[in-house]
Write a protein that holds these residues in place. Structure first.
Motif, PDB file in Angstrom:
ATOM      1  N   LEU A  89       0.193  -0.808   0.231  1.00 48.00           N
ATOM      2  CA  LEU A  89       0.041  -0.060  -0.350  1.00 48.00           C
ATOM      3  C   LEU A  89       0.559   1.431   0.340  1.00 48.00           C
ATOM      4  O   LEU A  89       1.549   1.627   1.202  1.00 48.00           O
ATOM      5  N   LYS A  90       0.508   2.009  -1.038  1.00 49.05           N
ATOM      6  CA  LYS A  90       1.231   3.463  -0.701  1.00 49.05           C
ATOM      7  C   LYS A  90       0.152   4.409  -0.776  1.00 49.05           C
ATOM      8  O   LYS A  90      -0.577   4.455  -1.222  1.00 49.05           O
ATOM      9  N   VAL A  91       0.281   5.717   0.563  1.00 42.42           N
ATOM     10  CA  VAL A  91      -0.283   6.484   0.853  1.00 42.42           C
ATOM     11  C   VAL A  91       0.202   8.082   0.663  1.00 42.42           C
ATOM     12  O   VAL A  91       1.065   8.247   0.322  1.00 42.42           O
ATOM     13  N   VAL A  92      -0.057   8.838  -0.516  1.00 42.97           N
ATOM     14  CA  VAL A  92       0.580   9.756  -0.867  1.00 42.97           C
ATOM     15  C   VAL A  92      -0.945  10.682  -0.004  1.00 42.97           C
ATOM     16  O   VAL A  92      -1.949  11.302   0.068  1.00 42.97           O
ATOM     17  N   ALA A  93       0.138  12.033   0.493  1.00 40.99           N
ATOM     18  CA  ALA A  93      -0.794  12.651   0.793  1.00 40.99           C
ATOM     19  C   ALA A  93      -0.806  14.422  -0.074  1.00 40.99           C
ATOM     20  O   ALA A  93      -0.421  14.547  -0.705  1.00 40.99           O
ATOM     21  N   VAL A 103      -5.121   6.512 -10.473  1.00 38.83           N
ATOM     22  CA  VAL A 103      -6.177   5.674 -11.545  1.00 38.83           C
ATOM     23  C   VAL A 103      -5.596   4.473 -11.692  1.00 38.83           C
ATOM     24  O   VAL A 103      -3.706   4.058 -11.300  1.00 38.83           O
ATOM     25  N   CYS A 104      -6.396   3.416 -12.689  1.00 36.77           N
ATOM     26  CA  CYS A 104      -5.525   2.297 -12.977  1.00 36.77           C
ATOM     27  C   CYS A 104      -5.840   1.866 -14.050  1.00 36.77           C
ATOM     28  O   CYS A 104      -6.939   1.582 -15.011  1.00 36.77           O
ATOM     29  N   THR A 105      -4.779   2.674 -15.179  1.00 36.68           N
ATOM     30  CA  THR A 105      -5.415   2.349 -16.746  1.00 36.68           C
ATOM     31  C   THR A 105      -5.404   1.582 -17.899  1.00 36.68           C
ATOM     32  O   THR A 105      -6.213   0.988 -18.153  1.00 36.68           O
ATOM     33  N   LEU A 106      -4.602   0.562 -16.381  1.00 33.92           N
ATOM     34  CA  LEU A 106      -4.343  -0.717 -17.605  1.00 33.92           C
ATOM     35  C   LEU A 106      -5.993  -2.098 -17.139  1.00 33.92           C
ATOM     36  O   LEU A 106      -6.652  -2.604 -18.135  1.00 33.92           O
ATOM     37  N   CYS A 107      -6.497  -2.173 -15.853  1.00 40.72           N
ATOM     38  CA  CYS A 107      -7.516  -2.199 -15.550  1.00 40.72           C
ATOM     39  C   CYS A 107      -8.623  -1.766 -14.589  1.00 40.72           C
ATOM     40  O   CYS A 107      -8.968  -0.537 -14.839  1.00 40.72           O
ATOM     41  N   SER A 108      -8.382  -1.988 -13.272  1.00 37.88           N
ATOM     42  CA  SER A 108      -9.285  -1.394 -12.306  1.00 37.88           C
ATOM     43  C   SER A 108      -8.413  -1.699 -10.829  1.00 37.88           C
ATOM     44  O   SER A 108      -9.919  -1.753  -9.394  1.00 37.88           O
ATOM     45  N   TYR A 163      -2.800   2.295  -3.914  1.00 39.39           N
ATOM     46  CA  TYR A 163      -2.225   3.302  -3.377  1.00 39.39           C
ATOM     47  C   TYR A 163      -4.203   4.383  -3.184  1.00 39.39           C
ATOM     48  O   TYR A 163      -5.211   3.812  -2.747  1.00 39.39           O
ATOM     49  N   MET A 164      -3.768   4.905  -1.825  1.00 34.76           N
ATOM     50  CA  MET A 164      -4.966   5.800  -1.151  1.00 34.76           C
ATOM     51  C   MET A 164      -4.249   7.569  -0.798  1.00 34.76           C
ATOM     52  O   MET A 164      -3.197   7.964  -0.640  1.00 34.76           O
ATOM     53  N   VAL A 165      -5.214   7.747  -1.835  1.00 34.86           N
ATOM     54  CA  VAL A 165      -5.018   9.571  -1.131  1.00 34.86           C
ATOM     55  C   VAL A 165      -5.233   9.468   0.679  1.00 34.86           C
ATOM     56  O   VAL A 165      -6.867   9.706   1.076  1.00 34.86           O
ATOM     57  N   LEU A 166      -3.844  11.018   1.011  1.00 35.52           N
ATOM     58  CA  LEU A 166      -4.435  11.318   2.123  1.00 35.52           C
ATOM     59  C   LEU A 166      -5.095  12.624   2.334  1.00 35.52           C
ATOM     60  O   LEU A 166      -3.995  13.191   2.076  1.00 35.52           O
ATOM     61  N   PRO A 167      -6.271  12.807   2.584  1.00 35.00           N
ATOM     62  CA  PRO A 167      -6.641  14.119   1.757  1.00 35.00           C
ATOM     63  C   PRO A 167      -6.632  15.142   2.914  1.00 35.00           C
ATOM     64  O   PRO A 167      -5.538  15.283   4.383  1.00 35.00           O
ATOM     65  N   ARG A 168      -6.239  16.625   2.544  1.00 32.66           N
ATOM     66  CA  ARG A 168      -6.027  17.039   4.299  1.00 32.66           C
ATOM     67  C   ARG A 168      -7.205  17.439   4.804  1.00 32.66           C
ATOM     68  O   ARG A 168      -7.988  17.189   4.339  1.00 32.66           O
ATOM     69  N   ARG A 169      -6.462  17.532   5.299  1.00 34.25           N
ATOM     70  CA  ARG A 169      -8.221  18.314   6.911  1.00 34.25           C
ATOM     71  C   ARG A 169      -7.891  19.537   6.794  1.00 34.25           C
ATOM     72  O   ARG A 169      -7.357  20.149   6.624  1.00 34.25           O
ATOM     73  N   PRO A 170      -9.714  19.389   6.344  1.00 33.19           N
ATOM     74  CA  PRO A 170     -10.843  20.407   5.850  1.00 33.19           C
ATOM     75  C   PRO A 170     -10.172  21.562   7.779  1.00 33.19           C
ATOM     76  O   PRO A 170      -9.658  21.597   8.439  1.00 33.19           O
ATOM     77  N   ASP A 171     -10.299  23.324   6.992  1.00 33.09           N
ATOM     78  CA  ASP A 171     -10.155  24.150   8.012  1.00 33.09           C
ATOM     79  C   ASP A 171     -11.877  23.833   9.055  1.00 33.09           C
ATOM     80  O   ASP A 171     -13.183  23.687   8.473  1.00 33.09           O
ATOM     81  N   GLY A 172     -11.392  24.532  10.083  1.00 30.52           N
ATOM     82  CA  GLY A 172     -12.386  24.776  11.141  1.00 30.52           C
ATOM     83  C   GLY A 172     -12.449  23.686  11.273  1.00 30.52           C
ATOM     84  O   GLY A 172     -13.565  23.248  12.639  1.00 30.52           O
ATOM     85  N   THR A 173     -12.209  22.270  11.854  1.00 33.35           N
ATOM     86  CA  THR A 173     -11.944  20.926  12.191  1.00 33.35           C
ATOM     87  C   THR A 173     -11.483  20.772  13.752  1.00 33.35           C
ATOM     88  O   THR A 173     -10.917  19.955  13.474  1.00 33.35           O
ATOM     89  N   GLU A 174     -11.309  22.182  14.190  1.00 32.22           N
ATOM     90  CA  GLU A 174      -9.959  21.166  15.169  1.00 32.22           C
ATOM     91  C   GLU A 174     -10.412  21.043  16.159  1.00 32.22           C
ATOM     92  O   GLU A 174      -9.981  20.248  16.955  1.00 32.22           O
ATOM     93  N   LYS A 188     -14.401   9.386  -3.163  1.00 31.35           N
ATOM     94  CA  LYS A 188     -13.409  10.296  -3.647  1.00 31.35           C
ATOM     95  C   LYS A 188     -12.546  10.690  -3.495  1.00 31.35           C
ATOM     96  O   LYS A 188     -11.598  10.727  -4.170  1.00 31.35           O
ATOM     97  N   GLY A 189     -12.827  11.686  -1.835  1.00 30.47           N
ATOM     98  CA  GLY A 189     -11.354  11.734  -0.985  1.00 30.47           C
ATOM     99  C   GLY A 189     -10.296  10.767  -1.216  1.00 30.47           C
ATOM    100  O   GLY A 189      -9.834  11.717  -0.953  1.00 30.47           O
ATOM    101  N   LEU A 190     -11.030   9.893  -1.093  1.00 34.11           N
ATOM    102  CA  LEU A 190      -9.703   8.572  -0.948  1.00 34.11           C
ATOM    103  C   LEU A 190      -8.935   8.604  -1.876  1.00 34.11           C
ATOM    104  O   LEU A 190      -8.162   8.033  -2.184  1.00 34.11           O
ATOM    105  N   ILE A 191      -9.812   8.392  -3.387  1.00 32.26           N
ATOM    106  CA  ILE A 191      -9.072   8.317  -4.599  1.00 32.26           C
ATOM    107  C   ILE A 191      -8.384   9.408  -4.752  1.00 32.26           C
ATOM    108  O   ILE A 191      -7.812  10.060  -6.001  1.00 32.26           O
ATOM    109  N   GLY A 192      -8.947  10.694  -5.466  1.00 29.72           N
ATOM    110  CA  GLY A 192      -7.924  11.834  -5.401  1.00 29.72           C
ATOM    111  C   GLY A 192      -9.143  12.793  -6.242  1.00 29.72           C
ATOM    112  O   GLY A 192      -8.907  13.774  -6.340  1.00 29.72           O
TER     113      GLY A 192
END
Lengths: 196, 94
Positions: A89-93, A103-108, A163-174, A188-192
């Motif tokens: 697993l590769k997480v990208v921030a 994406v997976c261009t070759l399949c899914s 792969y999984m995306v690490l989204p940015r933390r929204p403002d105002g959620t402290e 969708k946030g986890l896919i980007g």
């Protein structure tokens, strides 16, 4: 591709191979369905959301997650080892400067254990062929308008990693608790293809 | 002096040929120049596995390309995961 293919040629071929394997005693009746059910059991975007929420509240965890996601997700009781072999697993921030999309261009290819079965659009030829060429255009169709200064990194799951995306933390959620933060995270946030 | 020409930061060119069978080198990334980002484990070449040919595990790399180098346009990057057999390091001018 998410449609029912029950009457297709490939389905007939698969059923034929399945019955041959059963008749030779290599496979129990219904074993494939059981294995698929086991593989999918527990797979849900809620898992990915839980990982993200932990990363938002615990910078040390976030660091470990980006360095070695397979080890880090065990800290929250998750694993990529549900299939025949453990998948990397590769997480990208996402940051203020860079937005990631998978994406997976070759399949899914998709991290089913963490996100559940993939959405139909992820498997569509339109998404797979277009997001590598024109990610800003595709993201705009998803309602994501990125500032011109934000670069876009597309990740093509063409081999063994997921792969999984690490989204940015929204403002105002402290003030939110970890489970409240997790509830904000979308598939969708986890896919980007969305920001959270 | 390292003897392995494959390491993060090394520029590589991908194979340009169009093989007859299964491959995991996407068409849009053939004959292109990218940079090795990190190694993503070792796995038998998918092309060989698809043909039923025995294959030893080999390094698999995340290779980052500038979109403009792949498509002629675009300001983004595309990172593709590629088996080492698809890649040839580019000799840097001394």
């Amino acid at each position: 591709m998410s449609d029912d293919h029950g009457s297709s040629v490939i389905s007939a071929q698969v059923r034929h191979v399945e019955s041959l394997l059963e008749s030779r005693g290599l496979l129990d009746a219904g074993e494939i369905d059981t294995r698929i059910d086991e593989f999918l059991a527990g797979g849900s975007p809620a898992n990915g959301a839980r990982i993200v929420a932990r990363a938002w509240v615990d910078p040390g965890f976030a660091e470990r997650l980006l360095a070695d996601a397979n080890s880090a997700i065990r800290e929250v009781g998750l694993s990529m080892a549900g299939g025949l072999q453990e998948q990397r697993l590769k997480v990208v921030a996402n940051t203020a400067d860079e937005h990631n999309v998978v994406v997976c261009t070759l399949c899914s290819c998709y991290p089913i254990a963490l996100l559940g079965p993939s959405p139909g659009w992820y498997k569509s030829e339109a998404y797979r062929s277009r997001v590598v060429r024109d990610p800003r255009g595709v993201l705009a169709e998803f309602g994501v308008e990125l500032p011109a200064g934000t670069s876009v990194a597309v990740w093509d799951a063409s081999a063994e990693s997921r792969y999984m995306v690490l989204p940015r933390r929204p403002d105002g959620t402290e003030g939110l608790a970890e489970d409240e933060l997790a509830a904000l995270v979308t598939r969708k946030g986890l896919i980007g293809t969305a920001v959270v | 002096m390292g003897t392995d020409p494959f390491a993060p930061g090394v520029r590589v060119r991908t194979r340009a040929t169009d093989p007859a069978g299964h491959t995991r080198l996407p068409r849009y990334a053939r004959g292109a120049v990218g940079v090795l980002v990190e190694q993503a484990g070792r796995h038998p070449l998918a092309d060989d596995r698809a043909r039923g040919v025995p294959a030893d595990p080999q390094p698999v790399w995340h290779v980052r390309f500038a979109a403009a180098d792949l498509f002629g346009v675009g300001d983004h990057t595309v990172t593709v995961e590629l088996w080492q057999d698809y890649l040839t390091p580019i000799e840097e001018a001394p």
